[in-house]
Design a protein around this motif. Structure first.
Motif, PDB file in Angstrom:
ATOM      1  N   VAL A 242      -8.168   6.647  -1.332  1.00 60.56           N
ATOM      2  CA  VAL A 242      -7.841   7.563  -0.418  1.00 60.56           C
ATOM      3  C   VAL A 242      -6.841   8.442  -0.734  1.00 60.56           C
ATOM      4  N   VAL A 243      -5.813   8.095  -1.655  1.00 57.03           N
ATOM      5  CA  VAL A 243      -4.500   8.905  -1.989  1.00 57.03           C
ATOM      6  C   VAL A 243      -5.033   9.952  -2.894  1.00 57.03           C
ATOM      7  N   THR A 244      -6.350   9.604  -3.656  1.00 55.10           N
ATOM      8  CA  THR A 244      -6.973  10.536  -4.510  1.00 55.10           C
ATOM      9  C   THR A 244      -7.200  11.868  -3.771  1.00 55.10           C
ATOM     10  N   THR A 245      -7.823  11.832  -2.468  1.00 53.83           N
ATOM     11  CA  THR A 245      -8.225  12.948  -1.684  1.00 53.83           C
ATOM     12  C   THR A 245      -7.047  13.606  -1.184  1.00 53.83           C
ATOM     13  N   LEU A 246      -5.759  13.299  -1.559  1.00 52.73           N
ATOM     14  CA  LEU A 246      -4.755  14.080  -1.064  1.00 52.73           C
ATOM     15  C   LEU A 246      -4.318  15.011  -1.979  1.00 52.73           C
ATOM     16  N   ARG A 249       0.796  16.530  -4.999  1.00 50.81           N
ATOM     17  CA  ARG A 249       2.087  16.214  -4.567  1.00 50.81           C
ATOM     18  C   ARG A 249       2.463  14.761  -4.005  1.00 50.81           C
ATOM     19  N   VAL A 250       1.549  14.376  -3.389  1.00 49.01           N
ATOM     20  CA  VAL A 250       1.766  12.932  -2.680  1.00 49.01           C
ATOM     21  C   VAL A 250       1.490  11.952  -3.602  1.00 49.01           C
ATOM     22  N   GLN A 251       0.728  11.899  -4.661  1.00 45.45           N
ATOM     23  CA  GLN A 251       0.780  11.141  -5.795  1.00 45.45           C
ATOM     24  C   GLN A 251       2.016  11.297  -6.622  1.00 45.45           C
ATOM     25  N   ASP A 252       2.533  12.568  -6.960  1.00 43.51           N
ATOM     26  CA  ASP A 252       3.897  12.544  -7.614  1.00 43.51           C
ATOM     27  C   ASP A 252       4.898  11.967  -6.896  1.00 43.51           C
ATOM     28  N   TRP A 415       1.770   0.940   3.027  1.00 46.26           N
ATOM     29  CA  TRP A 415       1.227   2.014   2.213  1.00 46.26           C
ATOM     30  C   TRP A 415       0.723   3.466   2.965  1.00 46.26           C
ATOM     31  N   PHE A 416       0.176   3.115   4.020  1.00 43.16           N
ATOM     32  CA  PHE A 416      -0.074   4.520   4.719  1.00 43.16           C
ATOM     33  C   PHE A 416       1.252   5.121   5.471  1.00 43.16           C
ATOM     34  N   GLU A 417       1.981   4.232   5.819  1.00 45.40           N
ATOM     35  CA  GLU A 417       3.146   4.818   6.717  1.00 45.40           C
ATOM     36  C   GLU A 417       3.735   5.648   5.796  1.00 45.40           C
ATOM     37  N   ASP A 418       4.004   5.123   4.417  1.00 47.60           N
ATOM     38  CA  ASP A 418       4.813   6.025   3.559  1.00 47.60           C
ATOM     39  C   ASP A 418       4.001   7.220   3.214  1.00 47.60           C
ATOM     40  N   THR A 419       2.940   7.045   2.877  1.00 47.44           N
ATOM     41  CA  THR A 419       1.945   8.097   2.521  1.00 47.44           C
ATOM     42  C   THR A 419       1.788   9.406   3.841  1.00 47.44           C
ATOM     43  N   ARG A 420       1.552   8.838   4.942  1.00 44.30           N
ATOM     44  CA  ARG A 420       1.802   9.614   6.292  1.00 44.30           C
ATOM     45  C   ARG A 420       3.186  10.486   6.300  1.00 44.30           C
ATOM     46  N   GLY A 421       4.184   9.762   5.845  1.00 40.79           N
ATOM     47  CA  GLY A 421       5.622  10.321   6.068  1.00 40.79           C
ATOM     48  C   GLY A 421       5.759  11.566   5.161  1.00 40.79           C
ATOM     49  N   VAL A 422       5.275  11.109   3.688  1.00 43.57           N
ATOM     50  CA  VAL A 422       5.221  12.170   2.881  1.00 43.57           C
ATOM     51  C   VAL A 422       4.374  13.381   2.919  1.00 43.57           C
ATOM     52  N   VAL A 423       3.229  13.157   3.673  1.00 41.91           N
ATOM     53  CA  VAL A 423       2.236  14.390   4.127  1.00 41.91           C
ATOM     54  C   VAL A 423       2.980  15.249   5.210  1.00 41.91           C
ATOM     55  N   ALA A 424       3.681  14.298   6.041  1.00 37.11           N
ATOM     56  CA  ALA A 424       4.393  15.255   7.247  1.00 37.11           C
ATOM     57  C   ALA A 424       5.545  15.880   6.748  1.00 37.11           C
ATOM     58  N   GLU A 425       6.220  15.310   5.910  1.00 34.35           N
ATOM     59  CA  GLU A 425       7.504  16.066   5.471  1.00 34.35           C
ATOM     60  C   GLU A 425       7.307  17.234   4.933  1.00 34.35           C
ATOM     61  N   PHE A 426       6.293  17.243   3.815  1.00 33.24           N
ATOM     62  CA  PHE A 426       6.097  18.045   3.019  1.00 33.24           C
ATOM     63  C   PHE A 426       4.911  19.075   3.575  1.00 33.24           C
ATOM     64  N   LYS A 427       4.192  18.725   4.617  1.00 32.31           N
ATOM     65  CA  LYS A 427       3.220  19.409   5.026  1.00 32.31           C
ATOM     66  C   LYS A 427       1.885  19.742   4.026  1.00 32.31           C
ATOM     67  N   ILE A 428       1.594  18.628   3.599  1.00 30.50           N
ATOM     68  CA  ILE A 428       0.693  18.321   2.721  1.00 30.50           C
ATOM     69  C   ILE A 428      -0.944  18.275   3.397  1.00 30.50           C
TER      70      ILE A 428
END
Length: 435
Positions: A242-246, A249-252, A415-428
């Motif tokens: 799932v992360v590879t579809t983002l 910057r999320v992976q970084d 895993w997903f809460e941290d990923t969602r946080g990064v997406v919302a924080e940096f508007k990815i």
């Protein structure tokens, strides 16, 4: 040559000499003897105190242990404390506020303003929520498959337990356990009554063998531990996909700030603690509380025979066993009837040898009757017994399935809460699918 006549000691002087020696013996003892006696006295007093302390300690420990046994047997629920510690925790603290929004009947935490880029970010957050639920559903399926495979021999194990329970000699073994339990209840170091201790002894006997035949923790625990580690690793692989579809910057960011992208070894041993001790209490114990036995023994025939059994064996049998254990004691009493009648008849014919011969003949008939009674009871009650133990095992499997889902889902959520946080924080946003 004249020989001197021997000197004759006057009788009074000799008597006085003996009296003096006796007085000296009765007088003050030498200091060395007094010291020796004093040491012996102190050692004896010390030994007596140590013995008294040991007895008191034994009584106290016995009271504590029997109190714990009483609490276990009386507890209406034996709460399972199984837990899986994966070591996965959420590590990203977002500063952007998210709000619950109903999207097609499902609540999602989203950005409040959906103008411009935020709309695409919210779509990504909804996508992550959907993928999280999909991974959880797959994980639940794997958990149930793991439990089914681990207990694949359940029918064979329950059948073996039923064979053990309905063996022709089992009633005598149950009677022995009940008698020993009743005798332990009569001790000063036991808080239980004779009846309660007998009752609990039978329960413990059945529970122990349910664990031995059906649960088999020594064989099943390693399989469950390995399967749980494999299930967690497979869920993590799905998360990485799932992360590879983002956006990259999320992976970084996750690589720098968390350990969520580190590979999970499916062979690594997790901290898994399964409550086998609590689950064994699900063993059916209805046979210990058979009200029908009390009715049987209140009848004059069985009651009179049971009294004879008690007198010929030990009074504790009648007091401790007769009022409680229906199936076991009823079969024993009925099986011993020929022995008692044979012994009585032999006594009338020829005292001594006739009694022994009558007992032997009666014992042969008693064994035959006990065998037939067990076979008859097995034919009538075995299906119910098998069903009751199958339900007990089903309860264990369902409880552990919920526990495993609870603890593994926590890792997926982290895993997903941290990923969602990064997406919302940096508007990815999500990557644009290609091909």
């Amino acid at each position: 040559m004249e020989v001197a006549a021997p000197e004759i000691v006057p009788r009074n002087d000799y008597a006085f000499s003996r009296f003096s020696r006796a007085v000296r013996r009765l007088g003050p003892k030498p200091i060395r003897f007094q010291r020796r006696a004093s040491i012996r006295g102190r050692l004896s007093a010390t030994a007596a105190l140590v013995l008294a302390g040991y007895v008191a300690l034994d009584v106290v420990l016995g009271l504590v242990d029997s109190g714990q046994q009483r609490a276990l047997h009386r507890a209406p629920v034996h709460r399972d404390d199984s837990v899986i510690r994966t070591g996965v925790t959420a590590q990203f603290k977002r500063t952007v506020l998210l709000y619950y929004r109903d999207v097609n009947g499902t609540l999602h935490l989203l950005l409040a303003d959906e103008s411009g880029v935020n709309k695409f970010v919210n779509d990504t957050l909804i996508y992550l929520d959907t993928e999280r639920e999909r991974i959880k559903a797959n994980t639940a399926v794997r958990i149930n498959a793991l439990l089914a495979a681990t207990f694949a021999d359940r029918d064979v194990c329950i059948a073996a337990y039923a064979d053990w329970y309905f063996a022709w000699s089992r009633s005598w073994a149950l009677l022995k356990e009940a008698s020993l339990g009743g005798l332990s209840g009569a001790l000063a170091s036991n808080v239980q009554s004779i009846l309660e201790a007998s009752h609990n002894a039978i329960e413990a006997y059945l529970i122990q063998n349910y664990q031995r035949f059906v649960l088999k923790p020594e064989f099943r625990n390693p399989a469950l531990e390995a399967g749980i580690a494999q299930t967690l690793a497979e869920a993590h692989e799905e998360y990485l996909t799932v992360v590879t579809t983002l956006d990259d910057r999320v992976q970084d960011y996750l690589n720098r700030e968390t350990k969520h992208l580190e590979h999970i070894d499916p062979l690594a041993k997790l901290d898994v603690s399964l409550g086998w001790e609590q689950q064994k209490w699900k063993a059916p114990r209805d046979a210990v509380d058979d009200e029908g036995f009390r009715t049987v023994l209140r009848g004059t025939g069985a009651a009179s025979v049971s009294v004879l059994v008690a007198r010929s064996a030990a009074p504790a049998i009648e007091r401790a066993v007769a009022p409680i254990f229906a199936k076991a004691a009823t079969k024993v009493v009925t099986a011993m009837r020929p022995q008692i009648i044979g012994a009585a008849a032999g006594t009338m014919v020829e005292p001594g040898l006739g009694t022994a011969a009558g007992w032997i003949l009666g014992a042969t008939g008693g064994v035959a009757i006990d065998y037939l009674l067990n076979k008859g009871e097995e034919w009538l009650d075995r299906p119910k017994f098998v069903q009751a133990n199958a339900r007990a095992l089903d309860a264990t499997v369902q409880e552990w399935s919920r526990m495993m889902q609870r603890d593994l889902f926590r890792s997926v959520d982290a895993w997903f809460e941290d990923t969602r946080g990064v997406v919302a924080e940096f508007k990815i946003q999500r990557k644009i699918p290609t091909g």
